[in-house]
Design an enzyme around this catalytic site. Structure first.
Site, PDB file in Angstrom:
ATOM      1  N   LYS A 203      17.406  27.563  15.961  1.00 10.37           N
ATOM      2  CA  LYS A 203      16.539  28.734  16.111  1.00 10.37           C
ATOM      3  C   LYS A 203      17.206  29.761  17.030  1.00 10.37           C
ATOM      4  O   LYS A 203      17.290  30.934  16.718  1.00 10.37           O
ATOM      5  CB  LYS A 203      15.178  28.299  16.661  1.00 10.37           C
ATOM      6  CG  LYS A 203      14.210  29.450  16.814  1.00 10.37           C
ATOM      7  CD  LYS A 203      12.841  28.991  17.245  1.00 10.37           C
ATOM      8  CE  LYS A 203      11.961  30.198  17.548  1.00 10.37           C
ATOM      9  NZ  LYS A 203      10.666  29.837  18.095  1.00 10.37           N
ATOM     10  N   GLU A 209      24.382  21.332  22.205  1.00  9.68           N
ATOM     11  CA  GLU A 209      24.747  20.237  21.297  1.00  9.68           C
ATOM     12  C   GLU A 209      25.131  20.781  19.927  1.00  9.68           C
ATOM     13  O   GLU A 209      26.150  20.397  19.335  1.00  9.68           O
ATOM     14  CB  GLU A 209      23.549  19.280  21.111  1.00  9.68           C
ATOM     15  CG  GLU A 209      23.135  18.523  22.357  1.00  9.68           C
ATOM     16  CD  GLU A 209      22.039  19.236  23.134  1.00  9.68           C
ATOM     17  OE1 GLU A 209      22.049  20.491  23.173  1.00  9.68           O
ATOM     18  OE2 GLU A 209      21.189  18.542  23.715  1.00  9.68           O
ATOM     19  N   GLY A 262      10.086  25.756  16.971  1.00  2.00           N
ATOM     20  CA  GLY A 262      11.174  24.909  16.457  1.00  2.00           C
ATOM     21  C   GLY A 262      10.657  23.634  15.804  1.00  2.00           C
ATOM     22  O   GLY A 262      11.068  23.260  14.711  1.00  2.00           O
ATOM     23  N   ARG A 263       9.709  22.961  16.463  1.00  2.00           N
ATOM     24  CA  ARG A 263       9.239  21.666  15.926  1.00  2.00           C
ATOM     25  C   ARG A 263       8.229  21.844  14.803  1.00  2.00           C
ATOM     26  O   ARG A 263       7.727  20.855  14.265  1.00  2.00           O
ATOM     27  CB  ARG A 263       8.691  20.803  17.061  1.00  2.00           C
ATOM     28  CG  ARG A 263       7.631  21.460  17.908  1.00  2.00           C
ATOM     29  CD  ARG A 263       7.360  20.688  19.199  1.00  2.00           C
ATOM     30  NE  ARG A 263       6.496  21.448  20.104  1.00  2.00           N
ATOM     31  CZ  ARG A 263       6.902  22.351  20.971  1.00  2.00           C
ATOM     32  NH1 ARG A 263       8.196  22.647  21.068  1.00  2.00           N
ATOM     33  NH2 ARG A 263       6.059  22.991  21.759  1.00  2.00           N
ATOM     34  N   GLU A 348       6.491  17.064  22.963  1.00  2.00           N
ATOM     35  CA  GLU A 348       7.008  18.366  23.394  1.00  2.00           C
ATOM     36  C   GLU A 348       5.887  19.413  23.339  1.00  2.00           C
ATOM     37  O   GLU A 348       5.844  20.336  24.139  1.00  2.00           O
ATOM     38  CB  GLU A 348       8.204  18.797  22.526  1.00  2.00           C
ATOM     39  CG  GLU A 348       9.055  19.876  23.184  1.00  2.00           C
ATOM     40  CD  GLU A 348      10.358  20.161  22.444  1.00  2.00           C
ATOM     41  OE1 GLU A 348      10.314  20.887  21.432  1.00  2.00           O
ATOM     42  OE2 GLU A 348      11.416  19.695  22.873  1.00  2.00           O
ATOM     43  N   HIS A 379       7.923  -7.673  14.189  1.00  2.00           N
ATOM     44  CA  HIS A 379       8.850  -8.662  14.752  1.00  2.00           C
ATOM     45  C   HIS A 379       9.518  -8.123  16.006  1.00  2.00           C
ATOM     46  O   HIS A 379      10.538  -8.653  16.446  1.00  2.00           O
ATOM     47  CB  HIS A 379       9.885  -9.048  13.693  1.00  2.00           C
ATOM     48  CG  HIS A 379       9.233  -9.662  12.481  1.00  2.00           C
ATOM     49  ND1 HIS A 379       8.943 -11.001  12.386  1.00  2.00           N
ATOM     50  CD2 HIS A 379       8.730  -9.089  11.356  1.00  2.00           C
ATOM     51  CE1 HIS A 379       8.335 -11.240  11.236  1.00  2.00           C
ATOM     52  NE2 HIS A 379       8.184 -10.088  10.594  1.00  2.00           N
ATOM     53  N   LYS A 507      18.588  21.081  31.111  1.00  2.00           N
ATOM     54  CA  LYS A 507      19.652  21.836  30.439  1.00  2.00           C
ATOM     55  C   LYS A 507      20.465  22.627  31.465  1.00  2.00           C
ATOM     56  O   LYS A 507      21.689  22.658  31.431  1.00  2.00           O
ATOM     57  CB  LYS A 507      19.043  22.850  29.452  1.00  2.00           C
ATOM     58  CG  LYS A 507      18.548  22.285  28.141  1.00  2.00           C
ATOM     59  CD  LYS A 507      18.190  23.468  27.228  1.00  2.00           C
ATOM     60  CE  LYS A 507      17.282  23.083  26.103  1.00  2.00           C
ATOM     61  NZ  LYS A 507      16.769  24.217  25.332  1.00  2.00           N
TER      62      LYS A 507
END
Ligand code: F6P
Length: 538
Positions: A203, A209, A262-263, A348, A379, A507
């Site tokens: 965005k 990253e 963004g999400r 978030e 499990h 950040k």
């Protein structure tokens, strides 16, 4: 007392009473329980009856929702008002999945024409790649896509691909999110640069990253194909200028907008890689499924509104019964990435301790979410769900018809989903266990030791969501259901669900630490941090 405080107090009182009763007992006491707490929406079937609330408690929760202004907030969201106040933006993801010709406005400005135009450009691009009309630098068709992005630019598309990809895809779609070079190195194994499209999704187009991985992928292309390989670069961003400056050809930059969180962005060109690899028709059907959930959310009264009821069930546990964790277990291997997706969506969005107006939040906000596909989770962490000291509510998602494989195995999967929900609720009383052990002739001392360990307390709630099939429509509806439930919870808590200031500090400090790891002067740190940096630079 203000209406909202009275509504919170009523919810707390209802939850206190709920602590002392058995969920299973409510079915006898409430003949309409199943019908009131079962709701169908956009092809999904929700059963919220295995919850600790009585129908009267549900009414208290609905009064809280009304007192918190959920209906007005929903209308404001859908009208494109500035609901993200700290960043001064609307959050208009429903506009992204509306059918062509819709008329959404973001802060008063019409947006649907831009949405439609971008969608048309995506469709044309996807068709050109799929048909081989658009070729790479050496005139070969594209057969692989490397999708680079993180957080909201990764989790949604990754979930969608895993959920819907063909068993033998014609496009080899791979994802890279982490700045850990291992992920890119693994993703590149076996890829032919001459046939690979690199789709960078960000965005902001500033994320460390993503830019690190995009630069490495661009270098990988250029090393093999020279500068002409920039034609293999595609970008999706709300800062298209930055993408062009990076070297992405203008006609391969797809925009989205700052009014998309963004999400909440997988419905935009952020979904381009999936739209190409699944086919645009599948992508559009996914949008249609989400749009159906939007219509339900907009129109259904709160009493039968699936996102609202799911939010209230979660909130009754989180705030009323002070249960800060929730497990999410899709009984569908193809949905194994649902929990990581929800972690960003819910944590978030609502993992905040102050309200949208800056005041403290009087109640617990987002629960911590974890999970894995059933039956695998059984499990791993189900021991704790059944017998741990904390009660952890569970969302179970099950799919009636298998898309592939042996129907007998699918029946076993469904049997496990149903049985786990039953076991979590009804448990197994100690008296029954004792009787069984006595029947086996065990000595009293051994029974005293074993019986408590084999007892299941029960009353561990589940929300059960059933899909007929896992297809683009139901997947779209499922994700939109959780988007809206997250928003509803945020409204009740008074939270702005669309900002994420909490990710900033780490950040900023990482940039400072990086400078030191790269030989820069030592900065001021606490002794522990300074010692760690010392170890890494010595
Ligand atoms: O984690 C913080 C965050 O800003 C998320 O909200 C976002 O989805 C992610 O980083 C990636 O951001 P971008 O799409 O701008 O690269």
């Amino acid at each position: 007392m203000p209406q909202i405080d009275a509504a919170w107090a009523a919810l707390a009182k209802a939850a206190d009473a709920a602590r002392d009763r058995r969920i299973a007992g409510l079915f006898d006491a409430e003949p309409h329980r199943l019908s009131r707490l079962g709701v169908a929406a956009a092809g999904l079937d929700l059963d919220l009856s295995k919850q600790p609330w009585s129908l009267a408690d549900l009414d208290a929760a609905l009064r809280l929702a009304r007192a918190a202004g959920v209906e007005a907030a929903r209308d404001a969201l859908l009208a494109g008002e500035i609901v993200n106040r700290s960043e001064g933006r609307p959050a208009l993801h429903p506009a992204l999945r509306a059918p062509p010709g819709a008329d959404f406005h973001a802060a008063g400005q019409p947006v649907s024409a831009d949405v439609d135009a971008t969608r048309a450009a995506m469709a044309a691009f996807a068709a050109d790649i799929a048909s081989g009309r658009r070729k790479g630098a050496t005139s070969q068709p594209f057969t692989a896509i490397l999708h680079i992005g993180i957080g909201g630019s990764d989790l949604g598309p990754r979930l969608v691909w895993e959920a819907l990809k063909p068993l033998d895809p014609t496009i080899d779609l791979r994802f890279v999110a982490n700045v850990d070079p291992a992920e890119l190195a693994q993703a590149l194994v076996g890829l032919d640069p001459a046939r690979t499209l690199v789709v960078t999704v960000s965005k902001t187009f500033t994320t460390q990253e993503t830019l690190t991985n995009a630069e490495a992928a661009r270098a990988w292309l250029r090393a093999a194909l020279g500068p002409a390989s920039d034609s293999h670069l595609v970008a999706v961003s709300a800062s298209p200028d930055k993408a062009r400056a990076f070297g992405v050809p203008s006609d391969q930059v797809f925009a989205f907008w700052d009014w998309v969180g963004g999400r909440y962005s997988m419905w935009s060109a952020v979904g381009l890689s999936c739209a190409i690899a699944l086919g645009f028709d599948a992508f559009e059907r996914m949008l249609a499924g989400a749009a159906a959930m939007d219509a339900h959310f907009r129109e259904a009264p709160l009493e039968t509104n699936a996102p609202v009821l799911l939010a209230l069930a979660h909130l009754f546990n989180r705030d009323g019964l002070r249960r800060p964790l929730r497990a999410v277990v899709p009984y569908a291997q193809r949905l194994r990435l649902f929990a990581p997706f929800l972690q960003q969506l819910e944590m978030e969005s609502n993992g905040k301790r102050v309200s949208a107006s800056g005041g403290p939040i009087a109640h617990g906000s987002a629960a911590s979410v974890f999970g894995d596909a059933g039956t695998n989770g059984q499990h791993a962490f189900f021991q704790l769900l059944h017998q741990g000291t904390d009660v952890i509510p569970v969302d179970i998602v099950a799919v009636r018809q298998a898309r592939e494989g042996d129907p007998a195995a699918q029946r076993k999967l469904l049997a496990n989903a149903v049985a786990q929900a039953e076991a979590l609720m009804v448990g197994r009383p100690e008296a029954e266990v004792r009787a069984e052990l006595e029947g086996q002739g065990l000595p009293a001392a051994r029974i005293a030791e074993l019986a408590p360990q084999r007892t299941f307390p029960g009353d561990r709630p589940t929300c059960f969501i059933l899909l007929d099939r896992l297809d683009p429509q139901t997947l779209g509806a499922l994700i939109a259901l959780y988007e809206h439930k997250t928003f509803v919870e945020g409204v009740i808590w008074g939270i702005n669900s669309f900002d994420q200031w909490g990710v900033e500090l780490g950040k900023t400090l990482a940039v400072r630490v990086l400078a030191e790891l790269e030989g820069g002067a030592a900065g001021a740190h606490d002794p522990s941090t300074a010692a760690l940096i010392g170890k890494l630079t010595s």
